[in-house]
Design an enzyme around this catalytic site. Sequence first.
Site, PDB file in Angstrom:
ATOM      1  CG  ASP A   1      -2.299   0.497   0.928  1.00  0.00           C
ATOM      2  OD1 ASP A   1      -2.358   1.573   0.326  1.00  0.00           O
ATOM      3  OD2 ASP A   1      -3.300  -0.137   1.299  1.00  0.00           O
TER       4      ASP A   1
ATOM      5  CG  ASP B   1      -9.857   1.472  -0.664  1.00  0.00           C
ATOM      6  OD1 ASP B   1      -8.811   1.597  -1.328  1.00  0.00           O
ATOM      7  OD2 ASP B   1      -9.871   1.188   0.551  1.00  0.00           O
TER       8      ASP B   1
END
Length: 645
Positions: free
Chosen positions: A397, A462
């Site tokens: 990430d 997301d």
Amino acid sequence: MNNGAKLMTRISALFSLALGCALAAAADSVRLDELDLHTGEQDYSDPHANLSVDYKPMTIGTKHFAHGYGAHANSSLFIDLKGTATRFMSSVGVDGEVPQGKGSVEFVVMGDGKILWRSGVMRGQEPAKLADVNLTGVKKLSLLVNDGGDGIDHDHADWADGAIEYSGAKPETITGAPPEPAEILTPAPAPAPRINGPAVFGVRPGHPLLYRVPVTGQRPMKISIEGLPDGLTFDPARQIISGQLTAVGPHPVTIHAENAAGRAAKKFKIMVGDTLALTPPLGWNSWNCFAGNVDAAKIRLAADAMVRSGLIEHGWMYINIDDTWEAGRDAAGNIEANAKFPDMKGLADYVHGLGLKIGLYSSPGPKTCANYEGSWQHEEQDARQYAAWGYDYLKYDWCSYGNVVDKSQPQLTQWQKPYQVMNAGLRAQDRDIVFSLCQYGMGDVWKWGAEVGGNCWRTTGDIRDSWGSLSANGFSSAGHETYAGPGHWNDPDMLVVGNLGWGSVRPCHLTPSEQYTHLSLWCLLDSPLLIGCDMSHLDDFTKSLLSNDEVLDVNQDELGRQAARVSQAGKLEVWAKDMADGSKAVGLFNRDDAPAQVTVKWSDLGWTGAHRVRDLWRQADLGPFSDAFTQTIPRHGSFLVRVQP
Ligand code: GLA
């Protein structure tokens, strides 16, 4: 008092009583937080009662509110007013957790399709505005928040102290989409063998290879491999090829499968070289269903379910642990798993034993997105630990890296650096670890993700199970196709079908048509496919979406050519993808809110004449079509075909 006067008094008393009742009834009111907010849709997180989207007490400007509905743009909540409502009142604004000037939203109140009130664009730290709307005669109330036209970043939208006045039946929330049957299109697997999965699998020289051959068809079945090179063995009972190869280059083999109903053969290439993820990774990831509630037992259940459901026979391979497995570090700085994951190696061995592969997650900053230990300044050490535990996939990430990034460097260097560092760490291991970048598309990552060693990279924020989120993530891939290919894939984020919910599992909010669009588009886009649902509660419809071999073949095609948008007329689009056998996979999409006819013209594919068309979901030939092919497609729906040259 005479009789006439008595009568008048009685009438007037009855009238007062009726009026009193009416007034008392009109005083009924229901607050938004008392309604079932689960039907609300939004492009980030879920609707919250009495809390902001970040679970904080609601504030707008300097004012605090005990009650309300915390949303995030783009959002919608639909309410059936039962014909009893008279008035809607709510304070609205961007929640105080958003800094000044950030976030921009517009609140819109609609009644029966007409705009009754709109706030205009509002930003962080501005004072609340008051919506005060007459609902007399209105049947359906829609509370909408749009992103103010500039994307959804920081768009935390509060409907504070919102309430509906009514007299009679109490208003109730309803789903926005018209009801649609969940029709299963995928035919049941045939009794004869079909060898599924890709036609090619890559491994680095000298690294352990594990490949389980996926085959559908009735058992018992004899599976064998012809031409297996020295260094590899095949276990027919477990359907697993394993071993090591050192000679760089393609090692062609033929897989054979035979049972009482028939036989099948498939040419398969084991490519040795710098060649991981030659087709997009297929698997499961814990985040969209469990988020922070994931633990080792749930990972085992997911792996078991992959086998038990039969999905393993359709080529699904990875079982990936997302964030929240990390503890701190030991005295030597080695990353440790927390109490939810008492034995990381044992877990990997278990998953490998089933013929599956296993992945995990980290972040280049000191902390991950969920505030667990990140890999900052321990990258190589972490890569070593992942390899020692036997992990096959790393999702890496960005979170909290922004706090430690060297701002004196050029912007592109800042973005690339953490991935170069971790890539070097992974490369130093004697094990293949697929490297998945997750930095939401910053700096047009698709242009350089392969250069920093990425096998795939997220192109978007997301995903959520709302039409807004799904269509924004998927359709914004137009133009990214030039950057994808074997070993490096664009990733518009994981699948949002089945029972999911980021920690509190519930059925997905997408309509069946939207779910078909999701799978069809993600397959055309050569996206990694990571199932985001609770695998141990897999319903038949969801399973049918994930087990259509002709649809998955589009995603797993050896050529690795991502689909491009070949035509667009308003909200109607056609996307097409070249396949290794010279055919084209074509998706017809209707992004509109009503059914529409969508046409693919052969000239848009560079073709003339008549061509044979096959419906991939129904696995049925539709015949030859001259010049074009047209279908009527439901709202938010799609039609996926393969067209022969
Ligand atoms: C980011 C990612 C998600 C998930 C979470 C975990 O938001 O984009 O997919 O991995 O972090 O904290």
